[in-house]
Design a protein around this motif. Structure first.
Motif, PDB file in Angstrom:
ATOM      1  N   LEU A  58       0.941  -1.247  -0.253  1.00  0.00           N
ATOM      2  CA  LEU A  58       0.001  -0.396   0.171  1.00  0.00           C
ATOM      3  C   LEU A  58       0.971   1.329  -0.147  1.00  0.00           C
ATOM      4  O   LEU A  58       0.662   2.384   0.246  1.00  0.00           O
ATOM      5  CB  LEU A  58      -1.234   0.024   0.890  1.00  0.00           C
TER       6      LEU A  58
ATOM      7  N   VAL B 203      -8.044   2.891  -0.436  1.00  0.00           N
ATOM      8  CA  VAL B 203      -7.984   1.467  -0.593  1.00  0.00           C
ATOM      9  C   VAL B 203      -9.351   1.158  -0.320  1.00  0.00           C
ATOM     10  O   VAL B 203     -10.159   1.177   0.759  1.00  0.00           O
ATOM     11  CB  VAL B 203      -7.390   0.152   0.450  1.00  0.00           C
TER      12      VAL B 203
ATOM     13  N   CYS C 228      -3.952  -0.205   6.734  1.00  0.00           N
ATOM     14  CA  CYS C 228      -3.589   1.053   5.652  1.00  0.00           C
ATOM     15  C   CYS C 228      -2.990   2.156   6.825  1.00  0.00           C
ATOM     16  O   CYS C 228      -2.566   2.879   7.111  1.00  0.00           O
ATOM     17  CB  CYS C 228      -5.603   2.052   5.724  1.00  0.00           C
ATOM     18  N   GLU C 229      -3.641   1.489   8.288  1.00  0.00           N
ATOM     19  CA  GLU C 229      -2.878   2.818   9.348  1.00  0.00           C
ATOM     20  C   GLU C 229      -0.970   2.911   9.124  1.00  0.00           C
ATOM     21  O   GLU C 229      -0.518   2.820   9.660  1.00  0.00           O
ATOM     22  CB  GLU C 229      -3.171   1.864  10.627  1.00  0.00           C
TER      23      GLU C 229
ATOM     24  N   VAL D 111      -2.497   4.455   4.690  1.00  0.00           N
ATOM     25  CA  VAL D 111      -3.273   5.253   3.710  1.00  0.00           C
ATOM     26  C   VAL D 111      -4.939   5.653   4.528  1.00  0.00           C
ATOM     27  O   VAL D 111      -5.014   4.977   5.611  1.00  0.00           O
ATOM     28  CB  VAL D 111      -4.270   3.930   2.744  1.00  0.00           C
TER      29      VAL D 111
ATOM     30  N   ARG E 112      -7.657   7.105   3.620  1.00  0.00           N
ATOM     31  CA  ARG E 112      -9.302   6.410   3.647  1.00  0.00           C
ATOM     32  C   ARG E 112      -9.356   4.402   2.963  1.00  0.00           C
ATOM     33  O   ARG E 112      -8.467   4.471   2.571  1.00  0.00           O
ATOM     34  CB  ARG E 112      -9.590   6.864   2.002  1.00  0.00           C
ATOM     35  N   LEU E 113     -10.330   3.945   3.871  1.00  0.00           N
ATOM     36  CA  LEU E 113     -10.910   2.497   3.738  1.00  0.00           C
ATOM     37  C   LEU E 113     -11.840   2.518   3.294  1.00  0.00           C
ATOM     38  O   LEU E 113     -12.959   2.488   4.222  1.00  0.00           O
ATOM     39  CB  LEU E 113     -10.142   1.944   4.464  1.00  0.00           C
TER      40      LEU E 113
ATOM     41  N   VAL F  86      -8.157   4.650  10.745  1.00  0.00           N
ATOM     42  CA  VAL F  86      -8.525   4.900   9.537  1.00  0.00           C
ATOM     43  C   VAL F  86      -9.822   5.612   9.343  1.00  0.00           C
ATOM     44  O   VAL F  86     -10.616   4.868  10.116  1.00  0.00           O
ATOM     45  CB  VAL F  86      -7.666   4.022   8.594  1.00  0.00           C
TER      46      VAL F  86
END
Length: 321
Positions: free
Chosen positions: A62, A68, A100-101, A105, A107-108, A155
């Motif tokens: 990522l 994501v 993601c954290e 990143v 946004r999920l 996130v």
């Protein structure tokens, strides 16, 4: 242009998301989902133990990604409870949130399902749950784990809930088309009850609309596509009569099937689909409606899907609603 990692890009919903995101000018990066086998009870007590070995490598994938989208999972309403079902629909989304954290990143967007609210009188964007089968319960657990991750500030999560999704080539669509041609079209009442269904192209467009906004709420429901039980039948079987059934007797029959459905998920899935066509289900206006989002595909596209569906079930399938 936003760099978006899309998991499940080769699936039915994932391919529609990829097309819509690409059409909106984003750079779409297909990524493979991990297969996780997790016991539901173990996941509830120690959720991260099952996927710890995957976390570092997934986070590395990522790097440089700005958002994501998770369209991966087991989307089988008749699935039996299993570690694979829990792993795909609950442990995997939480792993993605942690990755993601770790990769920063922001946004999920997780593709969930309206089935998490089961027999609720009206679908809405609340965290009230009423799942009726193992599939819906696994998706509910996934939502709850992501809710907790979002509450911890790790996130920004959006849980997108489409209802039953139809489109070219989908087994459920083919089975429904066969049912409409081969069996009496039955309902309770006059058939004007709203029924929550979605076209696959509209699902992709909704995901793109969520990502087009700077931020989105935790839960986003799919907009109502305007179908009633009657119009859905007329789309797939024009000219066939609608046969009314006595509501009280039908409710008693379905209630009698509930205990068996608890240990026989395929029966539970069939009964739930029958309930939607017999009684319908309303829904509240949601965040996308408030933003004046317009579904790109309307009744002509529904007519095309119905006309293209082979009017016999796929091998091994029995025509059910």
């Amino acid at each position: 242009m936003t760099r978006i990692a899309l998991f499940g890009a080769t699936g039915f919903i994932g391919a529609a998301c990829a097309a819509a995101l690409f059409g909106a000018g984003h750079e779409v990066l297909p990524r493979p989902a991990r297969r996780l086998w997790v016991d539901g009870e173990a996941l509830a007590h120690e959720p991260r133990r099952a996927y710890r070995p995957h976390l570092a490598r997934l986070a590395a994938e990522l790097d440089g990604v700005e958002a994501v989208v998770n369209a991966a999972g087991v989307a089988v309403s008749a699935a039996r409870p299993s570690p694979g079902l829990v792993g795909a629909n609950a442990a995997w989304p939480l792993l993605l949130a942690d990755a993601c954290e770790q990769a920063a990143v922001p946004r999920l967007v997780h593709v969930s399902t309206a089935a998490v609210q089961g027999r609720a009188d009206r679908l809405d964007e609340s965290l009230r749950y009423a799942p009726v089968n193992p599939y819906a319960r696994s998706k509910t657990l996934g939502e709850q784990l992501l809710r907790d991750a979002a509450a911890a500030g790790r996130v920004a999560v959006t849980l997108y809930r489409p209802p039953s999704v139809h489109g070219p080539g989908r087994r459920m669509t083919t089975a429904f088309a066969a049912f409409c041609q081969r069996w009496p079209l039955v309902t309770c009442g006059d058939g004007d009850q709203p029924v929550p269904v979605a076209l696959i192209g509209n699902v992709g467009a909704a995901v793109a609309a969520i990502l087009a906004a700077r931020s989105a709420p935790l839960v986003v429901s799919h907009p109502y596509e305007g179908h009633t039980v009657r119009t859905l039948y007329e789309t797939f079987a024009p000219g066939r009569p609608l046969c009314p059934l006595p509501t009280r007797a039908v409710r008693l029959l379905l209630r009698a099937a509930e205990p068996t459905g608890q240990w026989l998920p395929p029966l539970s899935a069939v009964c739930r689909r029958a309930e939607l066509l017999l009684f319908g289900q309303g829904q509240e206006s949601g965040w996308l409606d408030a933003r004046s989002f317009r579904l790109p595909l309307g009744q002509p596209a529904w007519d095309e899907v119905a006309a293209a569906a082979p009017h016999r079930p796929p091998p091994g399938d029995r025509p059910t609603p």
